[in-house]
Design an enzyme around this catalytic site. Structure first.
Site, short mmCIF file in Angstrom:
data_model
loop_
_atom_site.label_atom_id
_atom_site.label_comp_id
_atom_site.label_asym_id
_atom_site.label_seq_id
_atom_site.Cartn_x
_atom_site.Cartn_y
_atom_site.Cartn_z
N GLU A 71 53.48 -5.23 -80.90
CA GLU A 71 53.02 -4.01 -80.23
C GLU A 71 51.96 -4.27 -79.15
O GLU A 71 50.81 -3.84 -79.26
CB GLU A 71 52.49 -3.01 -81.25
CG GLU A 71 53.56 -2.48 -82.17
CD GLU A 71 53.12 -1.28 -83.00
OE1 GLU A 71 51.91 -1.08 -83.20
OE2 GLU A 71 54.01 -0.53 -83.45
N GLU A 87 60.54 -1.10 -86.99
CA GLU A 87 59.65 -0.57 -88.01
C GLU A 87 59.81 0.94 -88.12
O GLU A 87 60.02 1.62 -87.12
CB GLU A 87 58.17 -0.81 -87.66
CG GLU A 87 57.70 -2.22 -87.62
CD GLU A 87 56.22 -2.31 -87.25
OE1 GLU A 87 55.48 -1.33 -87.48
OE2 GLU A 87 55.82 -3.34 -86.72
N LYS A 100 46.29 -0.05 -96.77
CA LYS A 100 46.62 0.05 -98.20
C LYS A 100 47.20 1.42 -98.54
O LYS A 100 47.84 1.59 -99.57
CB LYS A 100 45.42 -0.28 -99.07
CG LYS A 100 44.22 0.64 -98.95
CD LYS A 100 43.09 0.11 -99.82
CE LYS A 100 41.81 0.93 -99.70
NZ LYS A 100 41.28 0.95 -98.33
C1 GLA Z 1 52.54 -0.68 -86.24
C2 GLA Z 1 52.34 -2.16 -86.45
C3 GLA Z 1 52.36 -2.55 -87.90
C4 GLA Z 1 51.69 -1.52 -88.75
C5 GLA Z 1 52.30 -0.17 -88.52
C6 GLA Z 1 51.71 0.91 -89.39
O1 GLA Z 1 53.83 -0.34 -85.97
O2 GLA Z 1 53.24 -2.96 -85.73
O3 GLA Z 1 51.73 -3.80 -88.00
O4 GLA Z 1 50.34 -1.49 -88.47
O5 GLA Z 1 52.05 0.18 -87.19
O6 GLA Z 1 52.30 2.15 -89.14
#
Ligand code: GLA
Ligand code: ZN
Length: 675
Positions: free
Chosen positions: A150, A307, A356
């Site tokens: 990201e 994700e 967490k």
């Molecule tokens: C992003 C990041 C992950 C995680 C998620 C949580 O997409 O890439 O590492 O922190 O957010 O929603």
């Protein structure tokens, strides 16, 4: 095809075993099998573990991890670990730390925080990518390479300032040209030496809510910042390709993420991947639009859903749970719009720190007897059954919406005419009007080919880049339909106004002249009054925000304003141009108006809805080898009925034949292979 070694949708996600002991890893492998998980994204945040000091690298733990995953049928999406630099690196080489827009030098902490122009960051990130690629180049488990994580943010440090000057020199050649494109004769800003140029920050040109005294400077900074991060990506990318020429390399994008020009980035990605985190109140049309944009980045190629959360996030203000069935529904929605993978953040919930309370496949309780795990396992089974059927299938659309990052930056850096104008919201309004009728849309860049479309929409095309007006003219000339809106055709790519009357370069195509632009207060409205019936449009409708005061120069007037001193001036025009027509929507209409307008324009082109379905039931189609897969998704909580008409189909999920009128359960999904 990313899935040649594993010919199905990859299923799994981010896995951080460096946070756990050996016994837990073993238990994870058992649970992955139960859930049908066959892909793990690893090594995302392990730079500090991999490289404890300047010269030492430890990859033995990764060797072992990759091996044990592979033995258990789990393939690997291998990250390069460069999204969070080690603490020792920050202490030793402070150039890696960013400076924010207020001029504050940051300390070690957080992540996604390395200065993109730091020589230290570039050197060590390139080096670790090199080492990883060399080490795992032949490992059969590694199917995808995931560079950093990201990318985003901004830096205003001295290294970035120097790099900005070089970037400008390369782009403009001379300081005179910089003065010209930034219009520096305004407020006595003339630069005589490159070193006089500083970054546009809160210490220089920026004020208020992301506003700038010099939009030209700020626009170039946005481009520069996006390019700087892209250079970091490319350094790692080159190292991977050096060892593995046919590696599938990606980095996870974030949909409508303002800071990076993803159209430019995607050229250097073998496959687009992205992280989808809608909130419970995000309109599902907005999520669909984001998927379509991600598909559009590489001309319609399928993408990876890298994700999504199985249940909830931690970083929103109110982190609601995805209701039963919603994770499955939204997973299929991404597939329906072009995803070839379904992946989560995260596989196991961490014990400490800020994530967490972020949802995971394996919850803190540690076993499989949870609602979330059951839903994940059910979907895992379905994806196994679907196999490769929809892989690589394309989404075909006759309607395109133009989207442009430079335009986004420029519109929202503009001082005036209104703070209410949000580019993506406007684009979404037009998108939603089509989406609600189940009309498939491609989100494309202004550099894309136009000729495959029948209808092109360009909401708020404030900036017209070189050659785009001519290409649009040719598109309409040849029979295409084009629609643009208020606040379009105003500036060139440097944010300099096109003189001689708005909408500048689009004036001939649209057959209008916009003389003035009125900004309405939030509670103020005007009315759009139809001068003739058009489809089901008749009578009057509310409008607001901005109202262009325009004159027709040959365009037909279909509606006019009903209030104020410009009552009777055109509010909606259509200009016949060659074989086609070009529409101008002079104000921000209510949704009902927009829905009816686009419905009629589509109908005239013979662009029909994919499915006749009640509100809340979405349809999207993918095609492959002459086969059509119609995804029907019920976003409402209640069962709904839709009508397939004369078509017959087989639902791949339930393996049943479907004809005529069919019921779909609340939050239900059908994947229909049409006969
Ligand atoms: C992003 C990041 C992950 C995680 C998620 C949580 O997409 O890439 O590492 O922190 O957010 O929603
Ligand atoms: Zn910097």
């Amino acid at each position: 095809m990313i899935n040649s070694k594993l010919p199905k949708m990859f299923y799994g996600g981010d896995y951080n075993p460096e946070q756990w002991d050996h016994a837990t890893h073993q238990e994870d492998l058992r649970l992955f099998k139960l859930a049908g998980i066959d892909m793990a994204t690893i090594n995302v945040f392990s730079w500090a573990k991999n490289q404890p000091d300047e010269d030492t690298y430890h990859f033995e733990w990764l060797d072992e991890l990759i091996e044990s995953l592979y033995e258990n049928g789990v393939f690997v999406c291998l990250a390069t670990s460069t999204a969070a630099h080690p603490a020792w690196m920050a202490t030793r080489y402070p150039d890696i730390l960013r400076v924010d827009a207020d001029g504050r030098k940051h300390k070690f902490g957080g992540r996604h925080n390395s200065c993109p122009n730091s020589p230290t960051y570039r050197k060590y990130s390139e080096r670790i990518a090199d080492k990883l690629a060399e080490r795992y180049r032949e490992h059969p488990a590694v199917l995808v390479w995931h560079v950093s994580n990201e990318y985003g943010g901004e830096c205003y440090c001295d290294n970035c300032e120097k790099a900005f000057r070089s970037w400008l020199q390369k782009k403009y050649g001379s300081i005179e040209e910089v003065n010209r494109v930034w219009n520096t004769s305004f407020w006595g800003h003339t630069f005589y030496d490159w070193n006089e140029i500083v970054l546009p920050s809160n210490l220089s040109e920026h004020w208020g809510d992301n506003k700038s005294s010099f939009q030209g400077i700020s626009l170039d900074y946005s481009r520069f910042n996006s390019d700087s991060m892209l250079e970091c990506y490319l350094l790692e990318h080159a190292m991977i390709k050096k060892h593995i020429p046919d590696a599938v390399v990606t980095t996870n994008l974030m949909g409508f993420f303002k800071q990076l020009d993803y159209f430019k980035w995607a050229r250097h990605m073998d496959i687009v991947s992205w992280d989808s985190y809608p909130g419970l109140s995000t309109p599902y049309s907005y999520t669909a639009m984001a998927h379509d944009l991600m598909r559009g980045l590489k001309d319609g190629q399928p993408f990876m859903l890298m994700e999504q959360t199985p249940s909830q996030q931690n970083w929103q203000a109110y982190n609601s749970l995805k209701r039963p069935g919603v994770m499955r529904l939204w997973s299929y929605q991404s597939v329906a719009h072009g995803a070839d993978t379904v992946m989560f953040f995260q596989l196991r919930r961490s014990v400490g720190a800020c994530e967490k309370f972020h949802g995971a496949v394996i919850e803190h309780v540690g076993h499989e007897h949870t609602r979330v795990f059951r839903e994940v396992a059910q979907l895992g089974k379905e994806l196994q059954q679907l196999g490769d059927q929809t892989l690589d299938a394309l989404v075909e659309a006759r309607v395109a919406i133009l989207f442009d990052w430079d335009n986004w930056w420029a519109v929202e850096k503009s001082s005036g005419p209104t703070v209410a104008l949000k580019y993506v919201d406007q684009v979404h309004k037009y998108y939603a009007a089509l989406f609600n009728r189940n009309i498939q849309v491609d989100m494309i860049s202004v550099d894309s080919h136009f000729d495959q479309y029948d209808l092109i929409l360009a909401p708020v095309m404030y900036m017209v880049k070189p050659g785009v007006a001519e290409r649009l003219e040719r598109f309409v000339q040849a029979g295409g339909t084009f629609l643009t809106t208020f606040f379009s055709g105003i500036v060139n790519e440097s944010d300099l106004v096109t003189l001689g009357g708005y909408p500048g370069e689009l004036r001939k195509l649209l057959g209008i002249w916009v003389e003035e632009i009125d900004a309405l207060l939030p509670e103020q409205k005007n009315r759009i009054v139809m001068t003739q019936e058009y489809g089901s449009l008749q009578g009057d409708y509310a409008c607001g925000m901005l109202c262009d005061l325009l004159h027709s120069e040959g365009a037909e007037v279909l509606a006019e304003y009903g209030e104020d001193f410009y009552r009777g001036m055109p509010a909606l025009t259509r200009n016949r141009f060659g074989q086609g027509s070009a529409w101008y929507m002079a104000t921000d209409p209510d949704e009902q108006f927009l829905g009816k307008l686009l419905q009629q324009i589509c109908e005239e082109q013979g662009i029909l809805p994919l499915l006749d379905a009640p509100a809340g039931v979405e349809a999207s189609m993918r095609t492959k080898d002459g086969k059509q897969y119609l995804f029907v998704m019920n976003h409402s909580a209640e069962a709904q009925t839709y009508d397939l008409g004369v078509r017959s189909a087989r639902d791949l999920l339930s393996d049943t034949e479907i004809t005529g009128s069919t019921t779909i359960s609340g939050k239900g999904v059908h994947i229909l292979e049409l006969g």
